[in-house]
Write an enzyme that holds these catalytic residues in place. Structure first.
Site, PDB file in Angstrom:
ATOM      1  N   ASP A 218       0.829  -1.203   0.000  1.00  0.00           N
ATOM      2  CA  ASP A 218       0.000   0.000   0.000  1.00  0.00           C
ATOM      3  C   ASP A 218       0.861   1.250   0.000  1.00  0.00           C
ATOM      4  OD1 ASP A 218      -2.259  -1.590   0.147  1.00  0.00           O
ATOM      5  OD2 ASP A 218      -2.452  -1.393   2.327  1.00  0.00           O
TER       6      ASP A 218
ATOM      7  N   TYR B  62       4.875  -9.216   8.390  1.00  0.00           N
ATOM      8  CA  TYR B  62       4.517  -7.810   8.587  1.00  0.00           C
ATOM      9  C   TYR B  62       4.545  -7.446  10.063  1.00  0.00           C
ATOM     10  CZ  TYR B  62       2.487  -8.036   3.856  1.00  0.00           C
ATOM     11  OH  TYR B  62       2.289  -8.198   2.507  1.00  0.00           O
TER      12      TYR B  62
ATOM     13  N   ASP C 160      -7.641   1.774   6.968  1.00  0.00           N
ATOM     14  CA  ASP C 160      -6.420   2.366   7.497  1.00  0.00           C
ATOM     15  C   ASP C 160      -6.674   3.832   7.824  1.00  0.00           C
ATOM     16  OD1 ASP C 160      -6.319   3.774   5.081  1.00  0.00           O
ATOM     17  OD2 ASP C 160      -4.669   2.598   4.259  1.00  0.00           O
TER      18      ASP C 160
ATOM     19  N   ARG D 128      -4.833  -5.042   6.507  1.00  0.00           N
ATOM     20  CA  ARG D 128      -5.898  -4.082   6.826  1.00  0.00           C
ATOM     21  C   ARG D 128      -7.198  -4.814   7.157  1.00  0.00           C
ATOM     22  NH1 ARG D 128      -6.982  -0.704   2.126  1.00  0.00           N
ATOM     23  NH2 ARG D 128      -5.701  -2.110   0.882  1.00  0.00           N
TER      24      ARG D 128
END
Length: 239
Positions: free
Chosen positions: A49, A77, A91, A183
């Site tokens: 992203d 992550y 987000d 997300r």
């Protein structure tokens, strides 16, 4: 013609396409001459992203063919989420869609709920994503106000660890399969704890053999450093 695979540290604020275009420009200016300029290929091994940072695997020339292995490979992550607010993008870049209490969330309850997300799960990708429908990005359709029917799909969460909980903020380390949206994971965790949540910060810390510490920082995006990175990682790709 230059070829190879290496990784860069994608900073926040740049799209994955922005990064590949920057790398391609460097190569065109410094090494590729004549007709080869038209045929130079530069690609990446999995979109990050724009608001995210971290490891982005880059392929050059004939070795762009290797990128398919990274598109379908495992990823790691670290994500910081915020309880109490949900957004349309899942987000902090999006519009707040709901506000819910979070002071009932305990450390024990959160750890228990996180375990329920490990293994193979059904996950619905965010409306604001790079996935395509009828050739168009879902994010473009969502911005036009279209109501999207997005089908859930199976992904695998190999492990999810709670690094910290300082309400309303929490930090997770996640090892997952390709196709996983962090997300969506954070959004779903918010729902399961009877609150709401969205991602405040996201960093890809590893992709295949490429780790954060070895990824080329933006200041090092030069022909010499790119060649050194390719030479360093070529043996690892054959392990």
């Amino acid at each position: 013609m230059i070829r190879g695979v290496f990784s860069v540290y994608k900073p926040r604020g740049l799209t994955s396409a922005d990064v590949t275009n920057r790398i391609k420009k460097i190569l065109l200016e410094d090494v590729v001459k004549g007709e080869g300029r038209k045929s130079l290929k530069v690609g990446h091994g999995g979109t990050l992203d724009k608001s995210a940072e971290g490891v982005l695997v880059i392929g050059i020339g004939e070795d762009c063919k290797r990128l398919a292995n990274f598109l379908t490979g495992e990823k790691w992550y670290q994500a910081t989420g915020e309880f109490g607010k949900a957004t349309d993008t899942y987000d902090s870049e999006g519009t707040v869609t709901s506000i819910k209490p979070f002071d009932h969330i305990t450390l024990h309850d959160l750890k228990t709920i996180l375990r329920s997300f490990e293994g193979q799960i059904l996950q619905t990708p965010p409306s604001f994503s790079a996935l395509k429908k009828n050739g168009r990005r879902l994010s473009d359709l969502a911005r036009q106000g279209m109501v999207l029917d997005i089908k859930p799909r199976h992904v695998v969460i190999d492990s999810i660890t709670l690094d910290s909980l300082l309400p309303p903020f929490f930090t997770l380390s996640v090892h997952c399969s390709s196709g996983t949206y962090i997300r969506s994971l954070v959004h779903d965790i918010g729902s399961k704890v009877r609150s709401a949540a969205h991602v405040r910060a996201l960093c890809r810390t590893r992709q295949g053999p490429f780790v954060l510490a070895d990824a080329l920082k933006e200041d090092d995006w030069s022909l010499q450093k790119i060649i050194m990175a390719i030479e360093m990682f070529t043996p690892k790709l054959h392990d």
